[in-house]
Design a protein around this motif. Sequence first.
Motif, PDB file in Angstrom:
ATOM      1  N   MET A   1       0.826  -1.408  -0.053  1.00  0.00           N
ATOM      2  CA  MET A   1       0.016   0.050  -0.027  1.00  0.00           C
ATOM      3  C   MET A   1       0.938   1.320  -0.042  1.00  0.00           C
ATOM      4  N   SER A   2       1.903   1.293  -0.887  1.00  0.00           N
ATOM      5  CA  SER A   2       2.700   2.287  -0.881  1.00  0.00           C
ATOM      6  C   SER A   2       2.533   3.240  -2.329  1.00  0.00           C
ATOM      7  N   LYS A   3       1.930   4.393  -2.041  1.00  0.00           N
ATOM      8  CA  LYS A   3       1.765   5.406  -3.330  1.00  0.00           C
ATOM      9  C   LYS A   3       3.099   5.833  -3.734  1.00  0.00           C
ATOM     10  N   ARG A   4       4.157   5.837  -2.806  1.00  0.00           N
ATOM     11  CA  ARG A   4       5.388   6.503  -3.003  1.00  0.00           C
ATOM     12  C   ARG A   4       5.871   5.388  -4.133  1.00  0.00           C
ATOM     13  N   ALA A   5       5.850   4.181  -3.747  1.00  0.00           N
ATOM     14  CA  ALA A   5       6.419   3.177  -4.616  1.00  0.00           C
ATOM     15  C   ALA A   5       5.702   3.005  -6.099  1.00  0.00           C
ATOM     16  N   ILE A   6       4.473   3.113  -5.892  1.00  0.00           N
ATOM     17  CA  ILE A   6       3.802   3.065  -7.259  1.00  0.00           C
ATOM     18  C   ILE A   6       4.235   4.090  -8.288  1.00  0.00           C
TER      19      ILE A   6
ATOM     20  N   TYR B   1      13.136  -2.973 -11.207  1.00  0.00           N
ATOM     21  CA  TYR B   1      11.747  -2.664 -11.179  1.00  0.00           C
ATOM     22  C   TYR B   1      11.420  -3.330  -9.681  1.00  0.00           C
ATOM     23  N   PRO B   2      11.245  -4.645  -9.334  1.00  0.00           N
ATOM     24  CA  PRO B   2      11.016  -5.008  -8.116  1.00  0.00           C
ATOM     25  C   PRO B   2      11.884  -4.487  -7.018  1.00  0.00           C
ATOM     26  N   ILE B   3      13.151  -4.466  -7.330  1.00  0.00           N
ATOM     27  CA  ILE B   3      14.089  -3.980  -6.465  1.00  0.00           C
ATOM     28  C   ILE B   3      13.669  -2.399  -5.766  1.00  0.00           C
ATOM     29  N   SER B   4      13.327  -1.804  -6.876  1.00  0.00           N
ATOM     30  CA  SER B   4      12.870  -0.312  -6.429  1.00  0.00           C
ATOM     31  C   SER B   4      11.717  -0.254  -5.690  1.00  0.00           C
TER      32      SER B   4
ATOM     33  N   GLY C   1      15.608   3.530  -4.879  1.00  0.00           N
ATOM     34  CA  GLY C   1      15.039   4.081  -3.468  1.00  0.00           C
ATOM     35  C   GLY C   1      15.675   5.239  -2.732  1.00  0.00           C
ATOM     36  N   ASP C   2      15.243   6.269  -2.128  1.00  0.00           N
ATOM     37  CA  ASP C   2      15.804   7.273  -1.513  1.00  0.00           C
ATOM     38  C   ASP C   2      15.538   7.525  -0.154  1.00  0.00           C
ATOM     39  N   GLY C   3      15.454   6.252   0.579  1.00  0.00           N
ATOM     40  CA  GLY C   3      15.375   6.405   1.851  1.00  0.00           C
ATOM     41  C   GLY C   3      16.863   5.938   2.618  1.00  0.00           C
ATOM     42  N   ARG C   4      16.913   5.479   3.775  1.00  0.00           N
ATOM     43  CA  ARG C   4      18.000   5.326   4.607  1.00  0.00           C
ATOM     44  C   ARG C   4      19.067   4.451   4.122  1.00  0.00           C
ATOM     45  N   GLU C   5      20.331   4.433   3.800  1.00  0.00           N
ATOM     46  CA  GLU C   5      21.271   3.679   3.443  1.00  0.00           C
ATOM     47  C   GLU C   5      21.605   2.266   4.386  1.00  0.00           C
ATOM     48  N   GLU C   6      21.585   2.720   5.796  1.00  0.00           N
ATOM     49  CA  GLU C   6      21.986   1.350   6.754  1.00  0.00           C
ATOM     50  C   GLU C   6      20.574   0.541   6.739  1.00  0.00           C
ATOM     51  N   ILE C   7      20.666  -0.678   6.314  1.00  0.00           N
ATOM     52  CA  ILE C   7      19.541  -1.626   6.287  1.00  0.00           C
ATOM     53  C   ILE C   7      19.836  -2.524   7.561  1.00  0.00           C
ATOM     54  N   LYS C   8      18.632  -2.847   8.132  1.00  0.00           N
ATOM     55  CA  LYS C   8      18.810  -3.407   9.604  1.00  0.00           C
ATOM     56  C   LYS C   8      18.084  -4.956   9.148  1.00  0.00           C
ATOM     57  N   ARG C   9      18.309  -5.881  10.195  1.00  0.00           N
ATOM     58  CA  ARG C   9      17.622  -7.051  10.182  1.00  0.00           C
ATOM     59  C   ARG C   9      16.220  -7.017  10.200  1.00  0.00           C
ATOM     60  N   GLU C  10      15.523  -5.969  10.916  1.00  0.00           N
ATOM     61  CA  GLU C  10      14.080  -5.707  10.937  1.00  0.00           C
ATOM     62  C   GLU C  10      13.662  -5.347   9.475  1.00  0.00           C
TER      63      GLU C  10
ATOM     64  N   GLY D   1      11.097   2.314   2.651  1.00  0.00           N
ATOM     65  CA  GLY D   1      11.847   3.700   3.150  1.00  0.00           C
ATOM     66  C   GLY D   1      13.309   3.451   3.051  1.00  0.00           C
ATOM     67  N   ILE D   2      13.950   2.568   2.282  1.00  0.00           N
ATOM     68  CA  ILE D   2      15.238   2.140   2.494  1.00  0.00           C
ATOM     69  C   ILE D   2      16.082   2.384   1.059  1.00  0.00           C
ATOM     70  N   LYS D   3      17.289   2.264   0.738  1.00  0.00           N
ATOM     71  CA  LYS D   3      18.190   2.518  -0.417  1.00  0.00           C
ATOM     72  C   LYS D   3      18.820   1.426  -0.682  1.00  0.00           C
ATOM     73  N   LEU D   4      18.611   0.483  -1.617  1.00  0.00           N
ATOM     74  CA  LEU D   4      19.280  -0.534  -2.221  1.00  0.00           C
ATOM     75  C   LEU D   4      20.159  -0.064  -3.435  1.00  0.00           C
ATOM     76  N   GLY D   5      20.958  -1.200  -3.487  1.00  0.00           N
ATOM     77  CA  GLY D   5      21.896  -0.732  -4.729  1.00  0.00           C
ATOM     78  C   GLY D   5      23.099  -0.267  -4.217  1.00  0.00           C
ATOM     79  N   GLY D   6      23.907   0.519  -4.985  1.00  0.00           N
ATOM     80  CA  GLY D   6      25.278   0.906  -4.595  1.00  0.00           C
ATOM     81  C   GLY D   6      26.227   0.095  -4.877  1.00  0.00           C
ATOM     82  N   ALA D   7      27.519   0.486  -4.380  1.00  0.00           N
ATOM     83  CA  ALA D   7      28.696  -0.317  -4.460  1.00  0.00           C
ATOM     84  C   ALA D   7      28.706  -1.662  -4.229  1.00  0.00           C
ATOM     85  N   THR D   8      28.976  -2.434  -5.022  1.00  0.00           N
ATOM     86  CA  THR D   8      28.856  -4.110  -4.754  1.00  0.00           C
ATOM     87  C   THR D   8      30.069  -4.739  -5.458  1.00  0.00           C
TER      88      THR D   8
END
Length: 294
Positions: A206-211, A228-231, A258-267, A238-245
Amino acid sequence: MVYLEIALIAYVIDLIFGEFKITHPVVLMGNYIKWFESKFYKDSVFAGAALGVSLVLIVGVVSYILENILLSLGSFGVLAAAGLGSMAIANNMLYESVKRVINHPEEIRFLVSRDTDNLTQSEINRAAIETYAENLSDGVIAPLFYLAVFGLTGAFVYKAINTLDSMVGYQNSRYANFGKFSAKLDDVANLLPSRITAILISLLFMSKRAILKLWKFGKLHKSPNAGYPISAIALALGIKLGGATSYFGQIVNKPYFGDGREEIKREDIYRALKIKKRLDIFIIVTLSLGVLFC
């Protein structure tokens, strides 16, 4: 339409029983790819195309004959076809594999092709969520889509294409030419399912932002489909995926999704996995309505 019925029963079988303890058709496909490569490998697009075309033809013909035999047997044949069809769907296996990473982070090495020896906890969590989102398309929505529309033949031809890509579709010195046909074929096969998956992720969270924003970020990925599914899941969480790998000792600077936080938690992995129950309900209800009214 009988294919919708087969797809519905197949999805429920996978939901209840998961993977059957028998030789999986994908293993047989993989064995053929290894055999062909050992006998006929050349650093050429033509040799790789011969591999792709031959495997797709073999799988297509065998699946078509088997499907027609089963469907001639009435209700028992439909159930048997659904049992086989469930082997093309990896919903439960994907969920359990990603969930295990939460308490066993070292197992991320079984799920990704990137280098995993020196990943931080945040990078492990990021890899797990990216894998879950991308494989919701490759392992769940895409095979289910082809099963519902084209029956066993469609589902297993798709699995053949996906297996080709996973084994030879790499941009390295050995496979850049030999795997080019397989990689392009996989791109075409996943063009529609990847976008369906992204829309479903957005709607079920139910994320209008994602749509609204998944299209902007999704097209940044080197793959025409994976972004597309990753984004969608990054924006929904509300997180940011991708980046240097790191791949094979080389750093690849991917764009951010995405444009959220970069620190990804277990939660965040738990939050991502919550989509499964919603997806199960949505698919079962949708396919049931299709069986009733089509």
